[in-house]
Design an enzyme around this catalytic site. Sequence first.
Site, PDB file in Angstrom:
ATOM      1  N   GLN A  28       6.843   9.705 -17.645  1.00 41.13           N
ATOM      2  CA  GLN A  28       5.561  10.249 -17.239  1.00 41.13           C
ATOM      3  C   GLN A  28       4.575  10.142 -18.390  1.00 41.13           C
ATOM      4  O   GLN A  28       4.956   9.927 -19.538  1.00 41.13           O
ATOM      5  CB  GLN A  28       5.676  11.677 -16.730  1.00 41.13           C
ATOM      6  CG  GLN A  28       5.956  12.754 -17.725  1.00 41.13           C
ATOM      7  CD  GLN A  28       6.077  14.111 -17.021  1.00 41.13           C
ATOM      8  OE1 GLN A  28       6.431  14.217 -15.851  1.00 41.13           O
ATOM      9  NE2 GLN A  28       5.794  15.177 -17.755  1.00 41.13           N
ATOM     10  N   VAL A  29       3.297  10.270 -18.058  1.00 40.73           N
ATOM     11  CA  VAL A  29       2.221   9.961 -18.997  1.00 40.73           C
ATOM     12  C   VAL A  29       1.372  11.205 -19.237  1.00 40.73           C
ATOM     13  O   VAL A  29       1.021  11.919 -18.291  1.00 40.73           O
ATOM     14  CB  VAL A  29       1.345   8.811 -18.440  1.00 40.73           C
ATOM     15  CG1 VAL A  29       0.152   8.565 -19.350  1.00 40.73           C
ATOM     16  CG2 VAL A  29       2.171   7.543 -18.295  1.00 40.73           C
TER      17      VAL A  29
ATOM     18  N   SER B 163       9.233   7.300 -11.810  1.00 37.36           N
ATOM     19  CA  SER B 163      10.681   7.480 -11.719  1.00 37.36           C
ATOM     20  C   SER B 163      11.369   7.431 -13.074  1.00 37.36           C
ATOM     21  O   SER B 163      12.404   8.057 -13.273  1.00 37.36           O
ATOM     22  CB  SER B 163      11.271   6.403 -10.816  1.00 37.36           C
ATOM     23  OG  SER B 163      10.939   5.114 -11.305  1.00 37.36           O
TER      24      SER B 163
ATOM     25  N   LYS C 259       3.322   7.848 -23.201  1.00 39.90           N
ATOM     26  CA  LYS C 259       4.351   7.674 -22.178  1.00 39.90           C
ATOM     27  C   LYS C 259       5.677   8.131 -22.759  1.00 39.90           C
ATOM     28  O   LYS C 259       6.089   7.686 -23.838  1.00 39.90           O
ATOM     29  CB  LYS C 259       4.442   6.202 -21.749  1.00 39.90           C
ATOM     30  CG  LYS C 259       5.394   5.957 -20.593  1.00 39.90           C
ATOM     31  CD  LYS C 259       5.273   4.526 -20.091  1.00 39.90           C
ATOM     32  CE  LYS C 259       6.130   4.310 -18.857  1.00 39.90           C
ATOM     33  NZ  LYS C 259       5.978   2.920 -18.315  1.00 39.90           N
TER      34      LYS C 259
ATOM     35  N   ASP D 143       5.874  -5.551 -11.728  1.00 42.34           N
ATOM     36  CA  ASP D 143       5.874  -4.237 -11.086  1.00 42.34           C
ATOM     37  C   ASP D 143       4.450  -3.909 -10.640  1.00 42.34           C
ATOM     38  O   ASP D 143       3.886  -2.866 -10.964  1.00 42.34           O
ATOM     39  CB  ASP D 143       6.392  -3.180 -12.070  1.00 42.34           C
ATOM     40  CG  ASP D 143       6.852  -1.912 -11.360  1.00 42.34           C
ATOM     41  OD1 ASP D 143       7.027  -1.956 -10.120  1.00 42.34           O
ATOM     42  OD2 ASP D 143       7.040  -0.887 -12.031  1.00 42.34           O
TER      43      ASP D 143
ATOM     44  N   ALA E 176       0.166  11.239 -14.856  1.00 35.44           N
ATOM     45  CA  ALA E 176       0.921  10.584 -13.792  1.00 35.44           C
ATOM     46  C   ALA E 176       2.395  10.727 -14.107  1.00 35.44           C
ATOM     47  O   ALA E 176       2.796  10.855 -15.274  1.00 35.44           O
ATOM     48  CB  ALA E 176       0.541   9.103 -13.676  1.00 35.44           C
ATOM     49  N   SER E 177       3.198  10.710 -13.056  1.00 33.49           N
ATOM     50  CA  SER E 177       4.641  10.843 -13.223  1.00 33.49           C
ATOM     51  C   SER E 177       5.331   9.810 -12.350  1.00 33.49           C
ATOM     52  O   SER E 177       4.996   9.659 -11.165  1.00 33.49           O
ATOM     53  CB  SER E 177       5.084  12.256 -12.831  1.00 33.49           C
ATOM     54  OG  SER E 177       6.466  12.424 -13.048  1.00 33.49           O
TER      55      SER E 177
END
Length: 554
Positions: free
Chosen positions: A137-138, A134, A152, A287, A131-132
């Site tokens: 990214q992971v 702002s 991360k 979040d 996943a990416s």
Amino acid sequence: MIRPAQIVRMIHINFVLVRHGLDEIILATHLFRPLRFLYYLAPWNWLPRTRGPRGARIRSALQDLGPIYVKFGQILSTRQDLLPDDIALELAHLQDDVPPFPGSIAKAQIEAAYGKPVEEIFRKFDETPLASASIAQVHAAQLMDGTEVVIKVLRPNVRQYITRDVRLLHTIAWMAERYWQHGRRLRPREVVAEFEKTLYDELDLLREAANASQLRRNFGDSGLLYVPEVYWPYCRPEVMVMERIRGIQVSDIAGLRAHNIDLKTLSERGVEIFFTQVFQHNFFHADMHPGNIFVGTDGRYMAVDFGIMGTLNPVDQRYLAENFLAFFRRDYRRVAELHVESEWVPDGTRVDEFESAIRTVCEPIFEKPLKEISFGNVLLRLFQTARRFNMVIQPQLVLLQKTLLNIEGLGRQLYPDLDLWQTAKPFLERTMSEQLGARSLLRNIRRNLPEWNEHLPELPALAYHYLEQATSGKLRVEWTSREVQKLRREVQLANHRTISAIVGTGLVITAAIIYGLDGYAPTMLLGAPLLTWITGCTGVFLLLYNWPGGRNPP
């Protein structure tokens, strides 16, 4: 003042908006409709252009503008009741589908953080990101013992981009506070400062790892929320390693139903998790967009991304709990009294008028399922009401308000028929009982007893000295008032403005005198002496810069 670099950035922002064809959308809004003629005057609109869907254009523009704008889009994406469907669906891609940076760069950053090759630390490392987002990214990886983990890693140069745009936000906030009539009440500078703190906290992955560990401890004995384990020996400020989890994304309704997960129970548990974090633990995930929330096959929530966490001071926490409870009980007078007591509205506000205004906004939404309520619209009306009563924005509550909107957006997707009032009211009543009842008193006594034992032997001597000074007339009382300090600062600011205005006026008069002295200045510019332009412009600048209406710039 606006720095040249900020002017360049503002020009770039407008260029990006035009490049993605968003000038038409912006000028079609109610606010800018009077300026719509500018669209037809722009040369780039004289020739036909092929435009993609507006939602895709908005998403692409936010991605091009950088991390802060992506964050803004993520917040908007959870409010499908406030956005057209096409825009909301496109912005949802910002939650976990931001364009990634190359895996080779991520690998290089990881090696720089550890000071050794990745192969010496991990058995496997997948350069294709899972996943990416702002900020980071992971990537999937395996420890040497075969444990599956995720790594991360921060985006390259992300701190520079955030610093640049935060400075621009500070300048815009200062201008709003100085020149906008509602600027002081809305406190934009404090709001931006709170936002800045939150963003910079996200840039320290050690802080995020600590947040994850704390949240995991808070829910260690609970079946409501699972938090992945952090592997501390592998964590660095730019790199974080934690347990890899597998779950169904909370927005994947079809996937949840395929695993026979009860959406009503799931939505009710989401409300309970929120209130538990805020009012019991005083440490909440701030979040909670769908990209960060998963559901296990056992129906338990699973959370990731702990860069933004919120806390409240004890006073705000208690007032909020009482506000919620009074609101659920429809005790609008108590809501109004709490706002006055907490100084969220000015002292002297008529409680009966404020109570009537709150009732007018809130009464129509009770006994309705979530699908028929738009808290966005309710908040908008509450803000309009608050403006009438000069209610001051509380920057420390901004994260909580953002989280509330995220929770409502999730609930609307999961189970639109949720009765939010009946779900939350019993939990709040139990929480208030624990905070203000006999158990709370005993808990506070037990917590403070060691400190009392430490200071108890000193009390007789302190009392003796106090009484001795009082009887001998040597007792002095020192008093400091925030209002006096505020008044002193305002007087100093007024003196500064007066002196600057006198200097500015003198420079303008000097410019006029020099202009009247024919032949005095050898260097001319546009028919006037150069010295006239320098002194005149400096004088006008000083007069405008120190015009009453705001505080000093940042």
